[in-house]
Design an enzyme around this catalytic site. Structure first.
Site, PDB file in Angstrom:
ATOM      1  N   TYR A 151       0.978  -1.044  -0.053  1.00 34.38           N
ATOM      2  CA  TYR A 151       0.140   0.064   0.147  1.00 34.38           C
ATOM      3  C   TYR A 151       1.003   1.080  -0.080  1.00 34.38           C
ATOM      4  O   TYR A 151       2.029   1.262   0.687  1.00 34.38           O
ATOM      5  CB  TYR A 151      -0.994   0.038   1.162  1.00 34.38           C
ATOM      6  CG  TYR A 151      -2.090  -0.917   1.013  1.00 34.38           C
ATOM      7  CD1 TYR A 151      -3.214  -0.650   0.945  1.00 34.38           C
ATOM      8  CD2 TYR A 151      -1.799  -2.158   1.485  1.00 34.38           C
ATOM      9  CE1 TYR A 151      -4.389  -1.762   0.937  1.00 34.38           C
ATOM     10  CE2 TYR A 151      -2.686  -3.206   1.721  1.00 34.38           C
ATOM     11  CZ  TYR A 151      -4.230  -2.989   1.110  1.00 34.38           C
ATOM     12  OH  TYR A 151      -5.273  -3.751   0.991  1.00 34.38           O
ATOM     13  N   GLU A 152       0.326   2.290  -0.577  1.00 35.52           N
ATOM     14  CA  GLU A 152       1.329   3.530  -0.708  1.00 35.52           C
ATOM     15  C   GLU A 152       1.499   4.098   0.502  1.00 35.52           C
ATOM     16  O   GLU A 152       2.404   5.095   0.558  1.00 35.52           O
ATOM     17  CB  GLU A 152       0.732   4.424  -1.840  1.00 35.52           C
ATOM     18  CG  GLU A 152      -0.602   5.054  -1.250  1.00 35.52           C
ATOM     19  CD  GLU A 152      -1.195   5.689  -2.331  1.00 35.52           C
ATOM     20  OE1 GLU A 152      -1.104   5.567  -3.667  1.00 35.52           O
ATOM     21  OE2 GLU A 152      -2.402   6.437  -2.343  1.00 35.52           O
ATOM     22  N   SER A 153       0.789   3.762   1.454  1.00 33.75           N
ATOM     23  CA  SER A 153       1.268   4.507   3.029  1.00 33.75           C
ATOM     24  C   SER A 153       2.618   3.850   3.242  1.00 33.75           C
ATOM     25  O   SER A 153       3.141   4.443   4.452  1.00 33.75           O
ATOM     26  CB  SER A 153       0.103   3.966   3.927  1.00 33.75           C
ATOM     27  OG  SER A 153       0.100   2.756   4.067  1.00 33.75           O
TER      28      SER A 153
END
Lengths: 262, 273
Positions: free
Chosen positions: A54-56
């Protein structure tokens, strides 16, 4: 594949077909919402080793419930590693570590280009403002291949995008090569009506499968350009009991947890 | 060295009308209550910078704090639109909002350039996207070694960066862990730095995955327990997903929004000790 006798919805069929499209993938850069639901179903059914990114900055997240946001604590708590946002984009995505990028969009055109920026409304009204690009432009460029999941309607599948946020096959054959894009681009668009794939020659999205009970005419009506249909049009296998049960349990757990935290 | 102060004084000292201000936080550790204090002190004409402007930027925009927004994704995560942001862009309410719009990769690299004191950063990005043509801070550069054309993005150096963290010690060293987003880069890129923390402790004992921002890169630290709500602070709170859904209703209508902000922000005491 043992077909279920349980009733299922078009949305469930879309998620199941999306999860199946991840068979064999090792790493998947996941957008929030429909892509995240499908990627987690894949992990809980046929691809337990699938690494969700996930881009987090959460690498290898294994959420037991679906996250509402891209940075829910559940993703961080279950990740193999948490890295910074510059690192996730520079080392892991641009660095070629993501086999599949899984995206949604507000608009898709016949070459799999995506709009998540704004939509022209005409009649002198201001453009409808959408959230914007997020990670999508570079996911679309760098992921080994891209899967797109969207609900099928002529407001989504449009002749001309109001804005090109993320590029698929641009204007067609040779476009990605001219730009030097490393990923293969969108290899499948999965909807609640069927599955589209780029024509190997023209790169134009072509209907290759309809979901059970869906007619070609219905898909054509929901598509804003004259949709080409593959000569070997297939019918998607209906969801199996295992797929449906796993998905429904996941969603029930999700609802319970998000309610409990209020 | 960082001054240990309270939120009201810190905002009064560090955030000025017309400043370029970044309140960073990637879903986690969003400095919401610092944003509320900026609203209460009626700052105007700010250029707000953030990769993922969410509820607190919707509130600041709706209250007329911002002149410009520099961002890469402006939505209510998992819920939908930011209605105040949309109203400002689409209808100019309460004031027109200029935007400089990027991708996440572009924004992240702009902060990296800022922290590195470089004028720009290089990436493979924006290829085929309409974003490059819309922004003066996106260009191209030719690699001197391979001749390859690459994207270049201008450095971001905010006047003030504000972040929320779990803890600080009495000297103002700041410790944060969990999803760290782009906060370290945003801090090191800024001229002045305000950190709100859940608690101030005697000693920062090690935590897995934690980073420490030394006191000498931080201007001020204020203790603001719960300062990230409805976002969260790992180890202290969980994300209030229900509030993100409620915000959709509160923010949809101008009057409902204004009434909510008056009651919960303008007439609220600041949360500092």
């Amino acid at each position: 594949m043992s077909t279920s006798t349980i009733d299922w919805t078009a949305d469930e069929m879309m998620t199941v077909a999306s999860a199946r499209a991840l068979a064999g993938a090792r790493t998947c850069f996941v957008g929030i919402g429909l892509p995240s639901r499908a990627a987690n179903l894949a992990r809980l059914t046929d691809n337990p080793g699938l690494v969700l990114i996930y881009e987090s900055g959460t690498l290898g997240a294994k959420p037991s419930v679906l996250p509402l946001s891209i940075g829910d604590g559940e993703l961080a708590d279950t990740a193999d590693s948490i890295v910074s946002v510059p690192e996730i984009f520079n080392y892991w995505l641009q660095g070629g570590r993501c086999d599949v990028g899984f995206l949604g969009a507000a608009q898709v055109d016949r070459f799999g280009n995506l709009n998540t920026t704004s939509i022209a409304r005409g009649d002198g009204r201001p453009d409808l403002r959408l959230p914007g690009a997020g990670g999508a432009p570079e996911i679309a460029a760098h992921a080994g291949k891209v899967l797109i999941v969207v609900r099928h309607s002529d407001r989504v599948f449009v002749e001309k995008l109001s804005f090109i946020t993320s590029v698929g096959f641009g204007t067609g054959t040779g476009f990605r090569e001219r730009l030097g894009l490393r990923g293969a681009g969108p290899t499948q668009v999965i909807t609640d009506l069927g599955i589209l794939e780029p024509d190997p020659e023209s790169r134009e999205l072509t209907l290759v499968a309809v979901h059970p009970g869906v007619t070609v005419d219905r898909v054509r009506e929901a598509t804003g350009w004259p949709l080409k249909v593959d000569g070997d049009l297939a019918t998607t296998d209906a969801p199996t009991e295992r797929e449906l049960t796993t998905m429904r349990e996941l969603q029930a757990r999700t609802k319970e947890v998000h309610r409990a935290r209020t | 060295m960082a001054e240990i102060t309270n939120l009201r004084e810190a905002v009064a000292d560090l955030v000025h009308d017309g400043d370029v201000v970044a309140l960073e936080g990637f879903t986690h550790l969003i400095p919401t209550l610092a944003g509320h204090e900026i609203i209460r002190q009626r700052r105007r004409d700010l250029t707000l910078v953030r990769m993922t402007p969410d509820l607190v930027y919707d509130q600041m925009i709706g209250m007329g704090t911002a002149r410009k927004l520099v961002f890469s994704w402006g939505g209510n995560p998992g819920v939908g639109s930011l209605h105040r942001f949309r109203d400002a862009v689409e209808n100019g309410w309460p004031a027109p909002l200029e935007v400089d719009e990027h991708s996440h990769a572009g924004m992240a690299n702009r902060y990296v350039a800022g922290a590195s004191h470089l004028p720009f950063a290089v990436l493979r990005g924006y290829e085929g996207s309409g974003l490059a043509a819309k922004s003066e801070t996106i260009s191209t550069v030719t690699c001197p070694f391979t001749g390859e054309e690459l994207a270049a993005v201008a450095a971001l150096n905010p006047d003030v960066t504000v972040i929320h963290a779990q803890r600080a010690d009495g000297d103002g060293n700041v410790q944060l862990w969990g999803i760290l987003g782009v906060q370290k880069e945003a801090v090191l890129a800024a001229k002045r730095v305000l950190v709100t923390v859940e608690e101030i402790v005697d000693r920062l004992d090690p935590r897995p995955g934690a980073i420490v921002l030394p006191a000498w890169v931080v201007t001020a630290v204020a203790r603001v327990p719960g300062g990230a709500h409805p976002s969260y602070a790992t180890g202290y709170s969980v994300r209030d997903n229900a509030f993100y859904s409620e915000w959709d209703t509160i923010s949809r209508d101008r009057d409902t929004f204004t009434a909510w902000m008056t009651k919960h922000v303008l007439e609220a005491e600041d949360a500092t000790s």
